[in-house]
Design an enzyme around this catalytic site. Structure first.
Site, PDB file in Angstrom:
ATOM      1  N   ASN A 209      22.780   9.509 -10.402  1.00  0.00           N
ATOM      2  CA  ASN A 209      22.054   8.728  -9.397  1.00  0.00           C
ATOM      3  C   ASN A 209      22.988   8.444  -8.224  1.00  0.00           C
ATOM      4  OD1 ASN A 209      23.488   6.105  -9.915  1.00  0.00           O
ATOM      5  ND2 ASN A 209      22.610   6.479 -11.948  1.00  0.00           N
ATOM      6  N   ASP A 278      19.139   5.917 -17.851  1.00  0.00           N
ATOM      7  CA  ASP A 278      18.346   5.474 -19.000  1.00  0.00           C
ATOM      8  C   ASP A 278      18.101   6.614 -19.985  1.00  0.00           C
ATOM      9  OD1 ASP A 278      18.078   2.849 -18.128  1.00  0.00           O
ATOM     10  OD2 ASP A 278      16.499   3.431 -16.723  1.00  0.00           O
ATOM     11  N   LYS A 288      25.767  28.037 -19.441  1.00  0.00           N
ATOM     12  CA  LYS A 288      24.938  27.795 -18.250  1.00  0.00           C
ATOM     13  C   LYS A 288      23.511  28.339 -18.465  1.00  0.00           C
ATOM     14  CE  LYS A 288      24.683  28.860 -13.398  1.00  0.00           C
ATOM     15  NZ  LYS A 288      25.018  29.853 -12.397  1.00  0.00           N
ATOM     16  N   PHE A 323      22.630  -6.448 -13.612  1.00  0.00           N
ATOM     17  CA  PHE A 323      22.162  -6.132 -12.267  1.00  0.00           C
ATOM     18  C   PHE A 323      20.810  -5.446 -12.396  1.00  0.00           C
ATOM     19  CE2 PHE A 323      25.317  -6.572  -8.821  1.00  0.00           C
ATOM     20  CZ  PHE A 323      26.294  -7.229  -9.543  1.00  0.00           C
ATOM     21  N   LYS A 337      13.796  -8.524 -17.201  1.00  0.00           N
ATOM     22  CA  LYS A 337      15.066  -7.928 -17.637  1.00  0.00           C
ATOM     23  C   LYS A 337      16.051  -8.996 -18.122  1.00  0.00           C
ATOM     24  CE  LYS A 337      15.191  -3.839 -15.287  1.00  0.00           C
ATOM     25  NZ  LYS A 337      15.495  -3.014 -14.150  1.00  0.00           N
ATOM     26  N   LYS A 341      17.180  -8.732 -21.982  1.00  0.00           N
ATOM     27  CA  LYS A 341      18.563  -8.341 -22.283  1.00  0.00           C
ATOM     28  C   LYS A 341      19.447  -9.545 -22.604  1.00  0.00           C
ATOM     29  CE  LYS A 341      18.097  -4.182 -19.524  1.00  0.00           C
ATOM     30  NZ  LYS A 341      18.801  -2.975 -19.093  1.00  0.00           N
TER      31      LYS A 341
HETATM   32  O1  C5P Z   1      18.423   0.315 -15.813  1.00  0.00           O
HETATM   33  P1  C5P Z   1      18.086  -1.174 -15.772  1.00  0.00           P
HETATM   34  O2  C5P Z   1      17.301  -1.528 -14.558  1.00  0.00           O
HETATM   35  O3  C5P Z   1      17.505  -1.673 -17.053  1.00  0.00           O
HETATM   36  O4  C5P Z   1      19.509  -1.867 -15.566  1.00  0.00           O
HETATM   37  C1  C5P Z   1      19.644  -3.246 -15.577  1.00  0.00           C
HETATM   38  C2  C5P Z   1      20.977  -3.627 -16.111  1.00  0.00           C
HETATM   39  O5  C5P Z   1      21.180  -3.031 -17.399  1.00  0.00           O
HETATM   40  C3  C5P Z   1      22.180  -3.207 -15.289  1.00  0.00           C
HETATM   41  O6  C5P Z   1      23.099  -4.282 -15.351  1.00  0.00           O
HETATM   42  C4  C5P Z   1      22.702  -1.982 -16.003  1.00  0.00           C
HETATM   43  O7  C5P Z   1      24.082  -1.816 -15.838  1.00  0.00           O
HETATM   44  C5  C5P Z   1      22.343  -2.273 -17.437  1.00  0.00           C
HETATM   45  N1  C5P Z   1      22.061  -1.058 -18.227  1.00  0.00           N
HETATM   46  C6  C5P Z   1      22.849  -0.788 -19.310  1.00  0.00           C
HETATM   47  N2  C5P Z   1      22.589   0.322 -20.096  1.00  0.00           N
HETATM   48  C7  C5P Z   1      21.564   1.137 -19.793  1.00  0.00           C
HETATM   49  C8  C5P Z   1      20.736   0.859 -18.690  1.00  0.00           C
HETATM   50  C9  C5P Z   1      21.018  -0.241 -17.926  1.00  0.00           C
HETATM   51  O8  C5P Z   1      23.799  -1.516 -19.586  1.00  0.00           O
HETATM   52  N3  C5P Z   1      21.331   2.195 -20.558  1.00  0.00           N
END
Ligand code: C5P
Length: 400
Positions: A209, A278, A288, A323, A337, A341
């Site tokens: 990304n 994700d 390849k 974040f 979120k 989380k």
């Molecule tokens: O991808 P998402 O919007 O859920 O990300 C929100 C937060 O979760 C961010 O702080 C990101 O660093 C964390 N995250 C993570 N592991 C992932 C996806 C996101 O720690 N696989």
């Protein structure tokens, strides 16, 4: 020990006020003055040498200076803060574009100390698009700009461009000095994740990304400056890690997960600024993938959610900050979120806001907590936002 201030003077008539400023500051601090060639035409260095008791170095490489003591590199590191007053349009333009052709501009490029820049010039020069853009650039890089005042200027014009009163410059500089000396994170171990992750599809291709890592690196730098022990777990970026932080380089989300787990038990505050993928391709091909007739279908599997894992495993004293970058329904998604989380704070930003997002040096964020109303912040540099995030996390840590 007395704090050290470097006063850098460029060529404008307002230099006469700076003599008073230097006189005031010399009573409390160690002051070193440097001047451009044109500043010397307005006032003799002798004035400042008499006020500070220190020689004003003439040029970068001259035999009359003790090179080790007053070289641009020495001065750049020596200063606790730097005041540039008056800052001319020319100096501002040079700094904005990284030009370094004399002692003063070279020192500004070499320093990592906080800079208070005090522009003073004719109104038209100040309001010229070039100067406006250059000042904005410098501000976004974290340089503190003291706005000039309106009034009758030396050239006879009326408008903005006057150097503020000496007392205002002094007050602002002292505030900056105080922030710079803040060691309020001493004794804390802070882990910051930053940048993107790369998920390999085959030996030459990957999914990633646009994350630049600027936000996470800026938090790591600020935390380190405030006395914390910092682990910076970073996906691939183009930025250099701040000196003094312990850098763990990772590529994929699973690598990042391993790295976070390895330092988690010692971590007091975990700040997850990384843009973690994700999903990853279900299969990483050993060779390849060859072009073939028709479409190519790639299947993806979910990556571990590192933050969610930390939320499940955190001890009572540990603080978690996530974040969220959203393109729609920012607040609702961020609140969900935060809860899902098990975070203590969430920094949400929308890709739709001007000045926010990937690669920018500024951000527009909203802070959210589980039991408190969200706080929407204005556009600010990522450096200022980093300080603010750390202030808020420290408040949470103190009550835990
Ligand atoms: O991808 P998402 O919007 O859920 O990300 C929100 C937060 O979760 C961010 O702080 C990101 O660093 C964390 N995250 C993570 N592991 C992932 C996806 C996101 O720690 N696989």
């Amino acid at each position: 020990m007395k704090k050290k201030i470097l006063v850098a003077i460029s060529g404008g008539i307002a230099v006469y006020k700076v003599a008073q400023l230097v006189s005031n500051l010399s009573k409390k601090y160690e002051i070193q003055v440097i001047m451009t060639k044109h500043a010397r035409a307005f006032m003799s260095p002798l004035t400042f040498e008499a006020l500070t008791g220190r020689a004003v170095p003439k040029a970068m490489f001259t035999p009359d200076v003790h090179y080790d003591q007053i070289s641009h590199i020495h001065l750049a590191k020596w200063a606790d803060i730097i005041i540039i007053a008056p800052a001319t349009a020319n100096l501002i333009a040079k700094m904005a574009h990284g030009l370094a052709d004399d002692l003063l501009s070279t020192t500004m490029l070499a320093t990592r100390s906080p800079i208070l820049l005090c522009p003073a010039m004719n109104t038209n020069m100040l309001n010229h698009q070039a100067t406006v853009a250059n000042l904005e650039l410098l501000q976004n890089r974290g340089i503190h700009i003291l706005e000039s005042e309106r009034g009758l200027l030396a050239c006879g014009d009326f408008g903005s461009g006057k150097l503020p009163e000496v007392s205002i410059i002094q007050e602002t500089a002292e505030k900056l000095l105080e922030i710079n000396q803040k060691q309020d994170l001493t004794g804390l171990e802070i882990t910051v994740t930053a940048g993107p992750t790369q998920e390999a599809l085959d030996p030459v291709r990957f999914i990633t990304n646009h994350s630049s890592g600027i936000m996470g690196y800026s938090i790591a730098e600020a935390a380190q400056a405030r006395g914390a022990t910092v682990n910076l777990i970073s996906g691939p970026t183009n930025i250099t890690a701040p000196p003094g932080v312990s850098l763990i380089k990772v590529i994929s989300a699973r690598d990042m997960f391993d790295a976070v787990q390895s330092v988690f038990s010692e971590t007091d505050i975990l700040i997850k600024a990384a843009a973690v993928a994700d999903y990853r391709p279900t299969e990483t091909f050993r060779n390849k993938i060859k072009k073939q007739e028709g479409d190519l279908q790639v299947k993806f599997v979910r990556n571990p959610d590192i933050l969610a894992w930390a939320g499940e495993h955190k001890q009572a004293h540990q603080v978690l900050c996530g974040f969220a970058m959203e393109t729609e329904d920012l607040l609702d998604n961020a609140k969900a979120k935060l809860q899902k989380k098990n975070c203590d704070m969430l920094v949400a930003n929308s890709l739709r806001d001007e000045g926010a997002g990937f690669g920018a040096t500024t951000n527009v964020a909203t802070l959210l907590w589980p039991n408190q109303e969200p706080k929407a912040l204005t556009l600010m540099s990522k450096k200022d936002l980093s300080e603010l995030i750390l202030d808020e996390l420290l408040k949470i840590k103190k009550v835990k």
